[in-house]
Write an enzyme that holds these catalytic residues in place. Structure first.
Site, mmCIF file in Angstrom:
data_model
loop_
_atom_site.group_PDB
_atom_site.id
_atom_site.type_symbol
_atom_site.label_atom_id
_atom_site.label_comp_id
_atom_site.label_asym_id
_atom_site.label_seq_id
_atom_site.Cartn_x
_atom_site.Cartn_y
_atom_site.Cartn_z
ATOM 1 N N CYS A 86 -15.336 2.968 1.375
ATOM 2 C CA CYS A 86 -15.517 3.061 2.820
ATOM 3 C C CYS A 86 -16.435 4.234 3.161
ATOM 4 C CB CYS A 86 -14.153 3.133 3.510
ATOM 5 S SG CYS A 86 -14.241 2.702 5.255
ATOM 6 N N HIS A 194 -10.837 -1.444 1.024
ATOM 7 C CA HIS A 194 -9.951 -0.372 0.549
ATOM 8 C C HIS A 194 -8.975 -0.864 -0.528
ATOM 9 C CE1 HIS A 194 -10.744 2.850 3.511
ATOM 10 N NE2 HIS A 194 -11.035 1.871 4.331
ATOM 11 N N GLU A 196 -7.303 0.887 -2.516
ATOM 12 C CA GLU A 196 -6.151 1.806 -2.597
ATOM 13 C C GLU A 196 -5.085 1.469 -1.563
ATOM 14 O OE1 GLU A 196 -8.819 2.391 -0.966
ATOM 15 O OE2 GLU A 196 -8.501 3.804 0.681
#
Lengths: 222, 76
Positions: A86, A194, A196
């Protein structure tokens, strides 16, 4: 595997990213942007999402010139692995480690949703774990994720197999539906989605876990 | 001395913000707005004697992303 996660003022996914690495078994060191050197023995650097320096001037522009980023650039040039997510992708483009620019979403709207991605190559330490996956779902949350590149660059990235992920149903106007790209040596990955935020059943999605696990597998062998 | 740096998106680079401003002007009833491009102006207060070449260097290294932006410098 030893990972370093860089924190800038305005980073807000740094701890999530550290957790992603840790869940795959990595030893993680957090590194503040004013540091001029990376910890010794690092295998991979994570540049997290957020709004470094308030997105002032251009997204990622100030972060890319911070003291630690000079060390990150050198690390990458020496063949180190770097994962930018990002805002981290925006920073990597601003350093010149990755080509292109992330511009304002074509819709002008912030977009936050679960996004279906096509895994375009499994020929990298980041994506090897997606062998046979085809499509995965990873959350996106950004206002400036419109990957902009001229037609030549897009076809070169495609031709060299450097598009790591592309969007199914393009949410932001990105050229060639590109969601993430690799450097020439395939050791630097920048992506808007994302992973994560998709590593634990508690997050409702674990499609991101394979990225950290395949990195871990690759770097332990190295 | 002062320098004013104008940063604009290069021709051919789609400017979604400019497009949005154009549409907003149209909906306010302004006729004939055929295009809007949005850029930025950066004013620098500089020590006397700073060369234009130094300001150019600042533009290349930070103030503009020359992949998508062009810049011009006005010294006064």
């Amino acid at each position: 595997m030893r990972a370093a996660v860089i924190t800038f003022p305005g980073s807000n996914c740094d701890r999530d990213l550290a957790e992603g690495f840790r869940k795959a078994g990595a030893d993680v060191t957090m590194v503040w942007h004013k540091e001029t050197e990376l910890p010794k023995g690092i295998d991979v650097i994570g540049i997290p999402g957020g709004f470094s320096f308030g997105d002032y001037l251009r997204c990622g522009a100030i972060a890319a010139r911070s003291p630690i980023c000079q060390a990150v650039v050198k690390f990458a040039q020496d063949g180190g692995y770097v994962l930018g997510i990002c805002n981290g992708f925006q920073v990597l483009c601003e350093t010149g480690l990755l080509p292109g620019v992330l511009m304002r979403n074509a819709t002008l709207k912030f977009v936050c949703r679960q996004q279906v991605l096509r895994v375009e190559t499994t020929q990298s330490a980041f994506t090897r774990g997606y062998d046979g996956s085809g499509e995965i779902t990873i959350p996106i949350a950004h206002h400036d994720g419109n990957f902009s590149a001229d037609a030549d660059l897009v076809s070169r990235l495609r031709g060299e197999g450097r598009v790591a992920f592309s969007y199914v149903d393009n949410p932001n106007g990105s050229a060639g539906d590109i969601a993430g790209i690799l450097s020439e040596n395939r050791r630097v990955l920048g992506m808007m989605p994302h992973p994560e935020r998709a590593v634990d059943a508690g997050q409702g999605n674990t499609d991101g876990a394979a990225m950290f696990q395949s990195l871990m597998g690759e770097l332990q062998l190295a | 001395m002062k320098a004013k740096v104008h940063v604009m998106l290069k021709n051919g680079v789609l400017d979604p913000q400019g497009e949005a401003v154009k549409h907003a002007l149209g909906s306010l009833g302004f006729q004939g707005v055929e295009g809007v491009r949005q850029g930025k102006v950066i004013e620098l207060d500089l020590a006397d004697g700073t060369s234009e070449a130094t300001v150019k260097d600042m533009c290349e290294k930070l103030l503009a992303n020359t992949v998508i932006e062009s810049y011009s410098i006005e010294l006064s």
